[in-house]
Design a protein around this motif. Structure first.
Motif, mmCIF file in Angstrom:
data_model
loop_
_atom_site.group_PDB
_atom_site.id
_atom_site.type_symbol
_atom_site.label_atom_id
_atom_site.label_comp_id
_atom_site.label_asym_id
_atom_site.label_seq_id
_atom_site.Cartn_x
_atom_site.Cartn_y
_atom_site.Cartn_z
ATOM 1 N N GLU A 25 0.830 -1.136 0.183
ATOM 2 C CA GLU A 25 0.131 0.075 -0.025
ATOM 3 C C GLU A 25 0.834 1.198 0.041
ATOM 4 O O GLU A 25 0.616 2.109 -0.709
ATOM 5 C CB GLU A 25 -0.968 0.120 1.203
ATOM 6 N N ILE A 26 2.118 1.027 0.826
ATOM 7 C CA ILE A 26 2.859 2.488 0.886
ATOM 8 C C ILE A 26 3.642 2.650 -0.501
ATOM 9 O O ILE A 26 3.698 3.676 -0.851
ATOM 10 C CB ILE A 26 3.903 2.082 2.098
ATOM 11 N N LEU A 27 4.105 1.631 -0.930
ATOM 12 C CA LEU A 27 4.678 1.700 -2.353
ATOM 13 C C LEU A 27 3.869 2.479 -3.550
ATOM 14 O O LEU A 27 4.137 2.982 -4.341
ATOM 15 C CB LEU A 27 5.208 0.479 -2.938
ATOM 16 N N ASN A 28 2.366 2.149 -3.365
ATOM 17 C CA ASN A 28 1.761 2.349 -4.427
ATOM 18 C C ASN A 28 0.994 3.760 -4.312
ATOM 19 O O ASN A 28 0.071 4.101 -4.994
ATOM 20 C CB ASN A 28 0.500 1.505 -4.665
ATOM 21 N N ARG A 29 1.366 4.350 -2.999
ATOM 22 C CA ARG A 29 0.497 5.780 -2.560
ATOM 23 C C ARG A 29 1.462 6.837 -3.508
ATOM 24 O O ARG A 29 2.777 6.886 -3.433
ATOM 25 C CB ARG A 29 0.663 5.945 -1.144
ATOM 26 N N ASP A 34 8.848 9.240 -4.475
ATOM 27 C CA ASP A 34 10.236 9.044 -4.510
ATOM 28 C C ASP A 34 10.648 8.854 -3.207
ATOM 29 O O ASP A 34 11.634 9.776 -2.755
ATOM 30 C CB ASP A 34 10.853 10.077 -5.301
ATOM 31 N N SER A 35 10.235 8.255 -2.280
ATOM 32 C CA SER A 35 10.329 8.202 -0.723
ATOM 33 C C SER A 35 11.373 6.917 -0.632
ATOM 34 O O SER A 35 11.505 5.950 -1.478
ATOM 35 C CB SER A 35 9.189 7.813 -0.086
ATOM 36 N N LYS A 36 12.246 6.970 0.256
ATOM 37 C CA LYS A 36 13.249 5.961 0.545
ATOM 38 C C LYS A 36 12.686 5.160 1.849
ATOM 39 O O LYS A 36 13.508 4.725 2.494
ATOM 40 C CB LYS A 36 14.709 6.578 0.800
ATOM 41 N N SER A 37 11.481 5.141 2.215
ATOM 42 C CA SER A 37 10.954 4.693 3.359
ATOM 43 C C SER A 37 10.997 3.262 3.251
ATOM 44 O O SER A 37 10.758 2.412 2.134
ATOM 45 C CB SER A 37 9.472 4.988 3.477
ATOM 46 N N THR A 38 11.494 2.459 4.427
ATOM 47 C CA THR A 38 11.342 1.005 4.521
ATOM 48 C C THR A 38 10.446 0.657 5.582
ATOM 49 O O THR A 38 10.742 1.328 6.775
ATOM 50 C CB THR A 38 12.824 0.550 4.606
ATOM 51 N N VAL A 39 10.022 -0.697 5.630
ATOM 52 C CA VAL A 39 9.300 -1.334 6.781
ATOM 53 C C VAL A 39 9.700 -2.695 6.630
ATOM 54 O O VAL A 39 9.489 -3.610 5.599
ATOM 55 C CB VAL A 39 7.867 -1.303 6.514
ATOM 56 N N MET A 56 5.183 13.042 9.241
ATOM 57 C CA MET A 56 3.879 12.767 8.283
ATOM 58 C C MET A 56 3.967 11.373 7.602
ATOM 59 O O MET A 56 3.027 10.641 7.890
ATOM 60 C CB MET A 56 3.676 13.733 7.178
ATOM 61 N N ARG A 57 5.050 11.056 6.937
ATOM 62 C CA ARG A 57 5.188 9.618 6.206
ATOM 63 C C ARG A 57 5.203 8.590 7.544
ATOM 64 O O ARG A 57 4.770 7.638 7.235
ATOM 65 C CB ARG A 57 6.532 9.616 5.527
ATOM 66 N N LEU A 58 5.748 8.866 8.469
ATOM 67 C CA LEU A 58 5.903 7.754 9.518
ATOM 68 C C LEU A 58 4.446 7.512 10.265
ATOM 69 O O LEU A 58 4.137 6.335 10.509
ATOM 70 C CB LEU A 58 6.846 8.455 10.757
ATOM 71 N N LYS A 59 3.616 8.568 10.375
ATOM 72 C CA LYS A 59 2.287 8.550 10.848
ATOM 73 C C LYS A 59 1.426 7.733 9.651
ATOM 74 O O LYS A 59 0.798 6.946 10.295
ATOM 75 C CB LYS A 59 1.818 9.943 11.252
ATOM 76 N N ALA A 60 1.739 7.988 8.503
ATOM 77 C CA ALA A 60 1.097 7.433 7.512
ATOM 78 C C ALA A 60 1.404 5.862 7.422
ATOM 79 O O ALA A 60 0.386 5.078 7.242
ATOM 80 C CB ALA A 60 1.348 7.936 6.091
ATOM 81 N N ILE A 61 2.489 5.537 7.796
ATOM 82 C CA ILE A 61 3.166 4.080 7.763
ATOM 83 C C ILE A 61 2.492 3.473 8.944
ATOM 84 O O ILE A 61 1.945 2.318 8.776
ATOM 85 C CB ILE A 61 4.837 4.107 7.516
ATOM 86 N N ASN A 90 18.631 12.775 7.245
ATOM 87 C CA ASN A 90 17.766 13.378 7.732
ATOM 88 C C ASN A 90 16.436 12.158 7.829
ATOM 89 O O ASN A 90 15.161 12.539 7.768
ATOM 90 C CB ASN A 90 16.937 14.423 6.783
ATOM 91 N N MET A 91 16.841 10.967 8.110
ATOM 92 C CA MET A 91 15.754 10.036 8.216
ATOM 93 C C MET A 91 15.374 9.780 9.766
ATOM 94 O O MET A 91 16.107 9.887 10.577
ATOM 95 C CB MET A 91 16.438 8.686 7.472
ATOM 96 N N ILE A 92 14.048 9.354 9.743
ATOM 97 C CA ILE A 92 13.642 8.734 11.134
ATOM 98 C C ILE A 92 13.738 7.432 11.072
ATOM 99 O O ILE A 92 13.147 6.744 10.233
ATOM 100 C CB ILE A 92 12.292 9.420 11.412
ATOM 101 N N ARG A 93 13.865 6.719 12.444
ATOM 102 C CA ARG A 93 13.872 5.344 12.653
ATOM 103 C C ARG A 93 13.159 5.236 13.918
ATOM 104 O O ARG A 93 12.966 5.658 14.861
ATOM 105 C CB ARG A 93 15.332 4.685 12.819
#
Length: 163
Positions: A25-29, A34-39, A56-61, A90-93
């Motif tokens: 779902e996150i990959l298709n949003r 062009d996010s570097k987000s990983t789960v 914002m992206r952290l909350k969405a994930i 600038n990444m949040i973990r």
């Protein structure tokens, strides 16, 4: 003597499916274009690791993970959200622990609630579960409904009902 066990377990395969669906779902949003987000789910340590760019992206994930868990029939109370840490750049973990087993404090609350109810049953703490014994099955079913009515901070399952 009839008895049953109160446990707190999460099915690993169902959790894995929920995390994989959340990843898709996150990959298709569009807002993650062009996010570097990983789960990632670490099955050995029962830990979900999220790395992303902003809050914002952290909350969405996390919302996506909770939604997918609910759709798979898992209780979101099993997740223990820790604090965010700033990773490289600038990444949040964020590391989310999946609670397995009933911890000592919750077990004591469960036993106290059962004893305060006045039902003729014995409740005992055994490692990460609570065993309830009684002479009548009706009393055991009353204990199950009592536990379902209270919130102990963890999802509870009732297994091994024996006569």
């Amino acid at each position: 003597m009839p008895s049953f066990d109160i446990v707190s377990k999460i099915d690993g395969q169902t959790l894995d499916n929920a995390i994989n669906n959340a990843k898709k779902e996150i990959l298709n949003r569009y807002d993650f274009n062009d996010s570097k987000s990983t789960v990632e789910l670490d099955k050995k340590n029962n830990e979900i690791t999220i790395v992303t760019e902003n809050d914002m992206r952290l909350k969405a994930i996390t919302d996506s993970i909770i939604t997918r868990m609910t759709k798979q029939g898992l209780d979101a109370n099993a997740l223990d959200f820790g604090k965010e840490h700033y990773a490289a750049g600038n990444m949040i973990r964020k590391e989310i622990k999946v609670k397995e087993g009933i911890d000592k404090e919750a077990a004591k609350k469960i036993v106290k609630a059962i004893k305060d109810s006045g039902l003729k049953v014995q409740a005992s703490i055994m490692d990460d579960q609570v065993r309830v014994q009684g002479k009548k099955i009706d009393d055991l079913q009353a204990v199950i409904s009592l536990c379902r009515g209270n919130d102990f901070g963890q999802p509870l399952q009732y297994i091994n009902m024996r006569n």
